[in-house]
Design a protein around this motif. Structure first.
Motif, short mmCIF file in Angstrom:
data_model
loop_
_atom_site.label_atom_id
_atom_site.label_comp_id
_atom_site.label_asym_id
_atom_site.label_seq_id
_atom_site.Cartn_x
_atom_site.Cartn_y
_atom_site.Cartn_z
N VAL A 80 0.83 -1.00 0.14
CA VAL A 80 0.44 -0.02 -0.07
C VAL A 80 0.49 1.49 0.06
N THR A 81 1.63 1.43 1.10
CA THR A 81 3.38 2.37 0.77
C THR A 81 4.22 2.06 1.20
N PRO A 82 5.55 1.86 1.10
CA PRO A 82 6.83 1.70 1.29
C PRO A 82 6.81 0.79 2.65
N TYR A 83 5.64 1.60 3.76
CA TYR A 83 6.16 1.21 4.97
C TYR A 83 5.24 -0.25 5.44
N GLN A 121 12.01 0.76 6.51
CA GLN A 121 12.63 1.78 7.39
C GLN A 121 13.93 2.41 6.35
N GLY A 122 14.69 1.11 5.60
CA GLY A 122 15.52 1.80 5.26
C GLY A 122 14.77 2.83 3.87
N VAL A 123 13.79 2.71 3.36
CA VAL A 123 13.28 4.42 2.92
C VAL A 123 12.93 5.44 3.57
N LEU A 124 12.42 5.69 4.83
CA LEU A 124 12.59 6.69 6.14
C LEU A 124 13.69 6.79 6.03
N LEU A 125 14.97 6.38 6.19
CA LEU A 125 16.52 6.43 6.07
C LEU A 125 16.61 7.18 4.98
#
Length: 178
Positions: free
Chosen positions: A110-113, A163-167
């Motif tokens: 749905v999202t990257p998370y 969390q890698g995307v968020l980082l």
């Protein structure tokens, strides 16, 4: 009608939390701990090393729920102290502003998370820390990476749930990757 003041802490019993997670989004904070030089440029990013319940080793950001009747700033401080120790000396402004909002869904894609337990909305912050960081609670270690190392595919694949995307978003926000 009388007003009731809640005096119990904001924790839910495990069965209550499970019930709530299945019915509504839960508010979280994510913090990217960083070291900065004298000019404010990010020189290192701190990532926690954790072992999950299934024995998988992964890297993670500081993260956790915001409790009922808790200010977001206080939640950030609580989770930073819980994961980095009492003398990490985080520098959180009096009115913190997230660099992004991450929406985690139990349904992948749905999202990257992704968080299989729940629908969670997380306010994400970049937090300079100046003190001595010693991992606590369920963290095995805290490793400081240069921004280039933190953005590498090797480190990214060690960060589950997006969390890698968020980082990477945090590093782009501070101008350390494009």
């Amino acid at each position: 009608m009388t007003e009731q003041t809640e005096t119990a802490p904001g924790w839910l019993a495990p069965e209550e939390l499970e019930s709530v997670r299945g019915r509504m989004p839960i508010l979280y904070v994510d913090a990217v701990p960083v070291r900065v030089d004298d000019t404010g440029v990010v020189t290192h990013v701190g990532l926690l090393l954790r072992i999950s319940a299934d024995g998988t080793v992964s890297r993670a950001l500081v993260s956790g729920r915001v409790l009922h009747h808790e200010r977001v700033r206080d939640a950030l401080l609580r989770h930073l102290e819980k994961d980095l120790g009492p003398v990490a000396l985080p520098r959180i402004p009096s009115s913190p502003q997230p660099f992004t909002i991450a929406e985690y869904f139990p349904t992948p894609g749905v999202t990257p998370y992704h968080d299989p337990r729940q629908h969670a909305v997380s306010l994400a912050y970049i937090v300079p820390v100046a003190g001595d960081c010693r991992p606590r609670q369920d963290a095995l270690d805290l490793v400081w990476f240069t921004p280039e190392e933190a953005g590498s595919p090797m480190v990214q694949q060690e960060m589950p749930g997006g969390q890698g995307v968020l980082l990477k978003q945090a590093l782009a926000h501070v101008g350390r990757i494009s």
